[in-house]
Structure formats: structure tokens, C-alpha cells
Design an enzyme around this catalytic site. Sequence first.
Site, PDB file in Angstrom:
ATOM      1  N   ASP A  95      -0.918   4.986   8.812  1.00  0.00           N
ATOM      2  CA  ASP A  95      -1.915   4.212   8.070  1.00  0.00           C
ATOM      3  C   ASP A  95      -3.201   5.033   7.989  1.00  0.00           C
ATOM      4  OD1 ASP A  95      -3.072   1.780   6.894  1.00  0.00           O
ATOM      5  OD2 ASP A  95      -1.479   0.771   8.004  1.00  0.00           O
ATOM      6  N   ASP A 202      -5.132   2.507   3.207  1.00  0.00           N
ATOM      7  CA  ASP A 202      -5.737   1.188   3.342  1.00  0.00           C
ATOM      8  C   ASP A 202      -6.858   1.005   2.325  1.00  0.00           C
ATOM      9  OD1 ASP A 202      -6.089  -1.304   4.908  1.00  0.00           O
ATOM     10  OD2 ASP A 202      -8.006  -0.416   5.484  1.00  0.00           O
ATOM     11  N   GLU A 259      -2.971   0.673  -0.953  1.00  0.00           N
ATOM     12  CA  GLU A 259      -3.180  -0.772  -1.011  1.00  0.00           C
ATOM     13  C   GLU A 259      -4.152  -1.049  -2.150  1.00  0.00           C
ATOM     14  OE1 GLU A 259      -4.414  -4.377   2.039  1.00  0.00           O
ATOM     15  OE2 GLU A 259      -5.441  -2.447   2.196  1.00  0.00           O
ATOM     16  N   HIS A 337       1.999  -6.807   7.211  1.00  0.00           N
ATOM     17  CA  HIS A 337       1.219  -7.274   8.356  1.00  0.00           C
ATOM     18  C   HIS A 337       0.099  -8.221   7.974  1.00  0.00           C
ATOM     19  CE1 HIS A 337      -0.927  -3.989   6.546  1.00  0.00           C
ATOM     20  NE2 HIS A 337      -2.013  -4.306   7.218  1.00  0.00           N
ATOM     21  N   ASP A 338      -0.198  -8.359   6.696  1.00  0.00           N
ATOM     22  CA  ASP A 338      -1.294  -9.212   6.235  1.00  0.00           C
ATOM     23  C   ASP A 338      -0.810 -10.501   5.580  1.00  0.00           C
ATOM     24  OD1 ASP A 338      -3.403  -7.613   7.060  1.00  0.00           O
ATOM     25  OD2 ASP A 338      -3.503  -6.498   5.178  1.00  0.00           O
TER      26      ASP A 338
END
Length: 579
Positions: A95, A202, A259, A337-338
Site C-alpha cells: 500500500d 491510496d 484508489e 478493507h473499507d
Amino acid sequence: MWWKNATVYQIYPASFKDSNGDGIGDIPGIHSQLDYIQSLGVDAIWLCPIYDSPQHDMGYDVSNYEAIYPPYGTVEDVEKLIAACHARGLRILMDLVVNHTSDEHAWFQESRSSLSSPKRDWYIWRPPRLDAAGQRRPPNNWRSCFGGSAWAWDEATGEYYLHLFAAQQPDLNWENPATRAAIYAAALEFWLRKGIDGFRVDTANTYSKHTSFPDAPVSNPAHEYQYASPLFCNGPRIHDYLREMAAILKKYNAMTVGELPLTPNPADVLAYVSAQESQLDMVFQFDIVELGTGPDMRYHTTPRNWTLPDLKARVQATQALMDGTTDGWSTAFLENHDQGRSISRWGCETTPSLWSASAKLLCILVTTLSGTLFLYQGQEIGMVNAPLSWDIDTEYKDVESKNYYAFVRASSSSSSSSSALAAAKSALQHLARDHARLPMQWDGTPHAGFTVPDATPWMRAHDNHPDINVKRQTLDAHSVLSFWKKMLSIRKAYPDVFARGVFAHVDPEDERLFMFEKRGEGRRVLVVLNFRDEVQEVRLEGLLGGRYELLVSNNVEIGEGEGMSMHVLQPYEARVYLV
């Protein structure tokens, strides 16, 4: 381009596997499960942040890009993991969190040390503005993504710093070339030299802000701070920055997936992923996973307030870039994960048979879509959200969940507090990020085999882990896990129609069935999905033509290729025909 027909398995390190009994997952724990990961048929793993961090936002507040959060392990552990992945033919992604750092990062500590610090301009500082009464106010009315003002006051230097997320996550100033050079050296090249195969980037569209920092339009007069994402997403220099970063990544042949929230226009998405533009290899579009969320505040909504045509339209939006007319590429995913678990959002948890059928239906949906496929840990065994009975204050750990619940509690009048908190709890139980972060369910022992029985896990294991776990499903040829392995194998065998096929709706307004075609090289597939918990009739003869075969079905009561009723679909039944 290996990634175009690949499946990437996403790992949340804190919740995957604890190797030393401290209740927190770690790098050696991931290493110990590589054989399991490989058995799924995936091509790569992606690790959520493992860098050193005070963990205000689960590692998305990085205090040192070149060190590992001690409970997770060491840099040497990561080097061993990289080598072990490569020995198995797996690639490994990390990440990349570079919109902001932790406020404990050495760069920020120096930046806030004085107005004349050489690194003052490495972050975004602004003086206060005064209101009509002469009181100090933030530089503008932007609301942080986690609630409250997006600006934090620094008493020592008498200025505010920008934080789009938590106050402990100050935004880096990408306008400064020295800042960008330091980011590239510490966050990218340090790990690329160790053999990392790429990055999930990210918040890839937030690095460039409108430097005048204007007030956001007032969309909710009842709140002091306003929704401001259009002013800090897709800013004026974002493509320059990503192109500059891509030039470094290209030297290492590294893959990127960005993202990309708040970018609904396909033309704007294409600007990031067009091969000609040389920025990102692909992006996560949020069309599907934002279905049912609140328009102003994510959790200001009610569960399941969506229709099947809504879902179809959002799936179509994610597929548009890969219709054969552009040089862009994207992804297929339902969980990360979100997000809350996909079965809890779009499937059925009420009975074991419907849970299993809907888990397999959602598996068929996502594995038949075009783009690089991303599978989140636990999705392959059908993990679901925590029960509504769990207490928000004691069981939910995420900063976003806690902030929202506290906001509702503080902003509700005494007469409406009970109903407002109940609505907030219902929304959080449906959508909160916490659900994806429950420990991986390996077996039916205490704590789901995530850690040793006498440990205290950082998050409680789901109550259903004795029934839903890897060990149990590995022994069952008809389990959700076995079905995922089968679908990943089928997807890999037909890349022209699945990973690269052109998507086309069949009756997008049908509120009972979701049917679509994928066209490949001289062949096509027809995907038929019953999203209802009741039997549905359907006529397929005109859609299938003369020559076809049933490639896969989630109905275990019938044999593939024979005994099929052409007119009846069982609850949550899904079929894929090869035409």
C-alpha cells in the site's frame, strides 16, 4: 502485462494471522499461510499498510516509510515474505500512502518546529481567518473525511495544517518538488529495490488541491463544516504528479492500482488509466461499493436502500472503460478493507442455504466482470458483517465509525437521541469499515484460529466462526471456498470473455434478474443471476441461440449440462452459459 488476467488477494495484516500470540496479525503469520493463498489460484497478494505507525488509522498514518510497525515484524520479515512469494510464482504489492503522513513522522515534526523550518513547506499550513466577532477560525469550511474540520490548529506556530482525514494525518504538500523527491525515495524506491512488484496507491486523486483553498458550497446549513471533496479530488496538477511517479515505477516494471473515489465520469477515469497517459495501470472505481451510502455523509442512510437496476447501472459504469474502444483498464471487486461484507450488503444471511447461494452468486458476478480481479481476505469463505447486537462503543475500533457515532450522539437532542443512535448503529452495522477487519476465520477454535486461545485479539472474532471457517470449507466440495477456487480457475481459462470481454446488459430495468453478456474472441457468455430469495421464472432460449453449454451454476442440486430447467431459477441461483 501479467496483471490483466490476474487475481489479487488483499490482506489486512492486523487481522489475517497472528504468529506469536500477541493478538495482532503479523508478517510471519502471512508467510505461514502462503500455501493456502496459493491454493486459491490467485496471482498476487496486496498488503494493507505495514509501515511503522502510531495506528490512529490502522497504519494509514505512516511515521516511517522505511520501517515496519513492530507488532507486524521487521524489514527482514518482509524481505523473507517477498522471496517466499516469488518462489511460489506469486507477486506482492504494498500500500502506497503518500497523500499524508502521521503527525509523528520526522518530516512533520520538523515542519511544525517553527515557521522558518526548512520543511515548513513540506505540509500545507495556513494562517487563521477571523470571524465577525474577531474569533479565530480555520482557513476554510472543509469537512474532514472523518468528520469535523479538515484543519487542525498548531498553538506553537500559530497556524493551521490541513488534514483531509484524521488530525493525526497531516497532508503532504505535493506542490513542493523537494517533498515529492523525498516521497519517491522513501516510499517507492526503498521497497522497489527490495523486489516489491507494485503498489495500491491510496487516495490517488487527492495529491493536488486547489491552492486558493476556497470555501466549499454549503450543502448542509445545519453543519459548520461542509462536504468539500470536489475541491480536493482530481485537482489541477494531479496528472502531472502521477505521471512523474509512474516514470520511477516504470524503471522497476512495477504495477499500480489507484484508489479513485469521487470520480464518476468515465472520461475522467480514463484520464488516469489510459495507457497513452502513462499514469496508473488501473483504478478502483467506487460506483458499486458506494451503492446505498449517504450522499452527504456515508453513514447517513438506511440499509438496503437500493434497487437491482441501481446495481446494474453501477456495474455497467465500472465496465465501460473496457468496452474495446479505449486503451484504459480497471478492476473488478466487491469488498476491501473499507467496506462492509458483500453478502451482508447484497446477499442473504438469514439461513445457511441462502447464505451459501448468495455468496456463490456474488462470486459469479464479480469473477465474470472485466478487469483485474481483487479478492479480499475472508470473502472466499463468505464472511459477513458483525451482528447488530454488538456494541458500537466497545466492539467497533475504526476511527471513522467512532467519529460518526460520537457526532450523532453529540448533535442529537435529548428527545431524538435514542432513535438517532439506533439509526446510526443500523447504518454502521451495514456499512462500517470494522466488519472487514474482523479476524480471518481459519477454524472453529477460540478466536477462529486467528491467534492462540489464551490471547486477547485486537478485534473480536465473529460469533459464527465455528460454522464459517477455512478448515471446515476445505473439506466440503460444495463450500463457498471450493466454489471460489472453481470460479478462479474458470476465469483464468477464458480470459477473452471474462477478464477482457465486452460487457452488455440484458434488460437493465428488470428488478428480479440481473442478466448480462460478455463477448470475447468468437464466443460469448451469458450470466444469469437471481437476486431474490424466491423462485423466478426466466426464458433463455432467445438469448442462448442454438449451441451452448452450462459452464457453471451455484445450484448443487443439479448436474451441470443436464437436468436444467430452462424456466426456473431457485432463490439466489446463478448460472453462466458459454455460447
